[in-house]
Design a protein around this motif. Structure first.
Motif, PDB file in Angstrom:
ATOM      1  N   PHE A  27      54.510  69.862 -18.331  1.00  0.00           N
ATOM      2  CA  PHE A  27      55.740  70.581 -17.987  1.00  0.00           C
ATOM      3  C   PHE A  27      56.047  71.646 -19.030  1.00  0.00           C
ATOM      4  O   PHE A  27      56.142  71.329 -20.233  1.00  0.00           O
ATOM      5  N   ASP A  28      56.215  72.854 -18.573  1.00  0.00           N
ATOM      6  CA  ASP A  28      56.878  73.870 -19.392  1.00  0.00           C
ATOM      7  C   ASP A  28      58.351  73.456 -19.416  1.00  0.00           C
ATOM      8  O   ASP A  28      58.801  72.671 -18.571  1.00  0.00           O
ATOM      9  N   CYS A  29      59.123  73.979 -20.373  1.00  0.00           N
ATOM     10  CA  CYS A  29      60.530  73.549 -20.489  1.00  0.00           C
ATOM     11  C   CYS A  29      61.527  74.634 -20.069  1.00  0.00           C
ATOM     12  O   CYS A  29      62.163  74.493 -19.015  1.00  0.00           O
ATOM     13  N   ASP A  30      61.621  75.701 -20.875  1.00  0.00           N
ATOM     14  CA  ASP A  30      62.592  76.760 -20.533  1.00  0.00           C
ATOM     15  C   ASP A  30      62.247  77.358 -19.177  1.00  0.00           C
ATOM     16  O   ASP A  30      61.127  77.796 -18.953  1.00  0.00           O
ATOM     17  N   GLY A  31      63.218  77.341 -18.272  1.00  0.00           N
ATOM     18  CA  GLY A  31      63.003  77.935 -16.956  1.00  0.00           C
ATOM     19  C   GLY A  31      62.454  76.961 -15.929  1.00  0.00           C
ATOM     20  O   GLY A  31      62.391  77.269 -14.736  1.00  0.00           O
ATOM     21  N   VAL A  60      54.844  71.202 -22.748  1.00  0.00           N
ATOM     22  CA  VAL A  60      54.131  72.280 -23.444  1.00  0.00           C
ATOM     23  C   VAL A  60      55.018  73.531 -23.442  1.00  0.00           C
ATOM     24  O   VAL A  60      55.057  74.311 -22.516  1.00  0.00           O
ATOM     25  N   THR A  61      55.772  73.670 -24.559  1.00  0.00           N
ATOM     26  CA  THR A  61      56.743  74.756 -24.615  1.00  0.00           C
ATOM     27  C   THR A  61      56.406  75.782 -25.680  1.00  0.00           C
ATOM     28  O   THR A  61      56.045  75.403 -26.801  1.00  0.00           O
ATOM     29  N   ASN A  62      56.519  77.063 -25.323  1.00  0.00           N
ATOM     30  CA  ASN A  62      56.301  78.144 -26.297  1.00  0.00           C
ATOM     31  C   ASN A  62      57.514  78.332 -27.204  1.00  0.00           C
ATOM     32  O   ASN A  62      57.472  79.141 -28.129  1.00  0.00           O
ATOM     33  N   ASN A  63      58.590  77.622 -26.912  1.00  0.00           N
ATOM     34  CA  ASN A  63      59.821  77.787 -27.664  1.00  0.00           C
ATOM     35  C   ASN A  63      59.649  77.209 -29.071  1.00  0.00           C
ATOM     36  O   ASN A  63      59.389  76.015 -29.232  1.00  0.00           O
ATOM     37  N   ALA A 190      57.915  87.707 -23.303  1.00  0.00           N
ATOM     38  CA  ALA A 190      58.748  88.917 -23.357  1.00  0.00           C
ATOM     39  C   ALA A 190      60.224  88.554 -23.514  1.00  0.00           C
ATOM     40  O   ALA A 190      60.971  89.233 -24.227  1.00  0.00           O
ATOM     41  N   SER A 191      60.638  87.470 -22.849  1.00  0.00           N
ATOM     42  CA  SER A 191      62.074  87.137 -22.864  1.00  0.00           C
ATOM     43  C   SER A 191      62.250  85.645 -22.623  1.00  0.00           C
ATOM     44  O   SER A 191      61.296  84.953 -22.244  1.00  0.00           O
ATOM     45  N   LEU A 192      63.456  85.172 -22.870  1.00  0.00           N
ATOM     46  CA  LEU A 192      63.774  83.793 -22.508  1.00  0.00           C
ATOM     47  C   LEU A 192      64.348  83.834 -21.102  1.00  0.00           C
ATOM     48  O   LEU A 192      65.151  84.711 -20.790  1.00  0.00           O
ATOM     49  N   GLY A 202      62.426  87.768 -26.123  1.00  0.00           N
ATOM     50  CA  GLY A 202      61.616  86.611 -26.495  1.00  0.00           C
ATOM     51  C   GLY A 202      60.815  86.858 -27.766  1.00  0.00           C
ATOM     52  O   GLY A 202      60.888  87.936 -28.366  1.00  0.00           O
ATOM     53  N   ALA A 203      60.027  85.869 -28.132  1.00  0.00           N
ATOM     54  CA  ALA A 203      59.235  85.967 -29.354  1.00  0.00           C
ATOM     55  C   ALA A 203      58.287  87.166 -29.310  1.00  0.00           C
ATOM     56  O   ALA A 203      57.957  87.753 -30.339  1.00  0.00           O
ATOM     57  N   GLY A 204      57.907  87.530 -28.094  1.00  0.00           N
ATOM     58  CA  GLY A 204      56.983  88.667 -27.951  1.00  0.00           C
ATOM     59  C   GLY A 204      57.566  89.980 -28.435  1.00  0.00           C
ATOM     60  O   GLY A 204      56.841  90.866 -28.904  1.00  0.00           O
ATOM     61  N   GLY A 222      50.362  79.789 -28.782  1.00  0.00           N
ATOM     62  CA  GLY A 222      50.995  79.194 -27.592  1.00  0.00           C
ATOM     63  C   GLY A 222      50.308  79.580 -26.293  1.00  0.00           C
ATOM     64  O   GLY A 222      49.278  80.256 -26.281  1.00  0.00           O
ATOM     65  N   LYS A 223      50.913  79.131 -25.162  1.00  0.00           N
ATOM     66  CA  LYS A 223      50.370  79.481 -23.833  1.00  0.00           C
ATOM     67  C   LYS A 223      50.330  80.993 -23.690  1.00  0.00           C
ATOM     68  O   LYS A 223      51.193  81.684 -24.201  1.00  0.00           O
ATOM     69  N   PRO A 224      49.275  81.558 -23.070  1.00  0.00           N
ATOM     70  CA  PRO A 224      48.228  80.902 -22.267  1.00  0.00           C
ATOM     71  C   PRO A 224      46.980  80.484 -23.060  1.00  0.00           C
ATOM     72  O   PRO A 224      45.974  80.152 -22.465  1.00  0.00           O
TER      73      PRO A 224
HETATM   74  O1  LIG Z   1      60.597  83.826 -26.184  1.00  0.00           O
HETATM   75  C1  LIG Z   1      60.203  82.691 -26.221  1.00  0.00           C
HETATM   76  O2  LIG Z   1      59.877  82.166 -27.270  1.00  0.00           O
HETATM   77  C2  LIG Z   1      60.006  82.019 -24.889  1.00  0.00           C
HETATM   78  O3  LIG Z   1      60.562  82.764 -23.867  1.00  0.00           O
HETATM   79  C3  LIG Z   1      60.578  80.689 -24.663  1.00  0.00           C
HETATM   80  O4  LIG Z   1      60.891  80.021 -25.754  1.00  0.00           O
HETATM   81  C4  LIG Z   1      59.605  80.028 -23.706  1.00  0.00           C
HETATM   82  O5  LIG Z   1      59.692  78.686 -23.711  1.00  0.00           O
HETATM   83  P1  LIG Z   1      58.890  77.878 -22.563  1.00  0.00           P
HETATM   84  O6  LIG Z   1      59.232  78.552 -21.244  1.00  0.00           O
HETATM   85  O7  LIG Z   1      57.422  77.999 -22.904  1.00  0.00           O
HETATM   86  O8  LIG Z   1      59.453  76.481 -22.657  1.00  0.00           O
END
Ligand SMILES: O=C(O)[C@H](O)[C@H](O)COP(=O)(O)O
Ligand SMILES: [Mg+2]
Length: 308
Positions: A27-31, A60-63, A190-192, A202-204, A222-224
């Motif tokens: 599972f991704d988390c945010d969104g 598996v979250t990029n956050n 690019a964004s949250l 986002g971190a990007g 992180g992903k991908p």
């Molecule tokens: O900008 C970020 O870091 C990401 O948008 C955000 O944290 C992504 O989290 P994820 O959808 O991988 O849980």
């Protein structure tokens, strides 16, 4: 997989087949599960339903703004008993990566305290970058001797940094001007995903500023990219991509991650990707970004699973 074979709209039959033919759900988390603090309806129930049906779950979250323990506490607070080892978050992943390359030295980190916590927990030294570092109001010329740069910094890490500033980007780029300095990034989203019109960079966006100024490209963990799946294998060596489902909201990270690892992929429309955007991708040839299935949200997936 052709564009017509992919992006199948999930049905009850597909859902039951996913349940019967897969052992592991990523599972991704945010969104997908939340746009914190809003937990999506059905999210916790779905996690418990899959666990009760004997499935292995990973998150598996990029956050990078939370530690493994922060996430484990959050899951327990909302009603899902998660163990820290189920949580593959990029703050923890970065520390594991530095361990895997036997890194020695000091890091300049553009990120939140979670990054410092995970890195210091593994014994790595942080030398600046965490928290506010504003430009002095009377700054006219910025001279190196005013920057207090540390000669022993040999790694720059770019993460999601809500305190990003001109001076921090300048320091990161200046450190990266030394060829021996390692350049890592947690992710390049690019964004949250947000549920209203606010665009949260986002971190990007931070990574792009540093990379542009430094004229260098980082290793992104992180992903991908593969390190997240490698981390899952280190916890669960028997994971079989063919019997794994990756559930995400962003095609460029989550779906591409699952496709590259050979898993089944399920895209939800509750986060970064709209149906309209997915339709536009189907016209192109970026197979990497096309999910096996798509569904409105986790509530609909749960409803399909529970239907008779
Ligand atoms: O900008 C970020 O870091 C990401 O948008 C955000 O944290 C992504 O989290 P994820 O959808 O991988 O849980
Ligand atoms: Mg997401």
């Amino acid at each position: 997989m052709s564009a017509s074979e992919s992006c199948t709209r999930l049905t009850e039959a597909h859902s039951k087949s996913l349940l019967n033919n897969h052992d592991t759900f990523l599972f991704d988390c945010d969104g997908v599960l939340w746009n914190f603090p809003e937990i999506f309806p059905g999210a916790v129930e779905l996690l418990n339903y899959l666990t009760e049906h004997g499935k292995q779950l990973f998150f598996v979250t990029n956050n990078s703004t939370k530690t493994q323990d922060d996430y484990a506490k959050r899951f327990n607070d909302i009603g899902y008993k998660a163990k820290p080892e189920q949580i593959i978050c990029t703050a923890w992943l970065t520390a594991q990566h530095l361990k895997s390359i036997d890194f020695k030295g000091r890091c300049y980190v553009l990120g939140m305290h979670s990054m410092a916590h995970e890195l210091e927990r593994e014994g790595f030294e942080i030398c600046g970058g965490i928290g506010p570092d504003p430009l002095a109001s009377d700054a006219t010329a910025i001279k190196t001797d005013k920057l207090n740069l540390d000669p022993n910094v040999n790694c720059v890490i770019s993460a999601l940094d809500l305190h990003v500033s001109y001076i921090k980007i300048l320091k990161a780029a200046t450190y990266l001007n030394r060829p021996n300095v390692l350049f890592l990034a947690t992710n390049d989203d690019a964004s949250l995903p947000q549920s209203d019109e606010v665009i949260m960079p986002g971190a990007g966006t931070i990574l792009a500023s540093v990379a542009t100024a430094a004229c260098r490209s980082p290793t992104i963990l992180g992903k991908p990219h593969a390190p997240m799946f490698d981390a899952i294998r280190s916890v669960f060596p028997n994971v079989d991509p063919k019997r794994t489902v990756m559930i995400g909201d962003r095609v460029e990270t989550d779906i591409a991650f699952g496709n590259r690892q050979g898993t089944t992929t399920l895209l939800v429309f509750s986060g970064a990707t709209s149906e309209k955007y997915l339709d536009s991708l189907k016209q192109g040839d970026e197979r990497d970004l096309l999910p096996s299935f798509c569904v409105k949200d986790v509530q609909q997936f749960l409803n399909f699973l529970k239907s008779n």
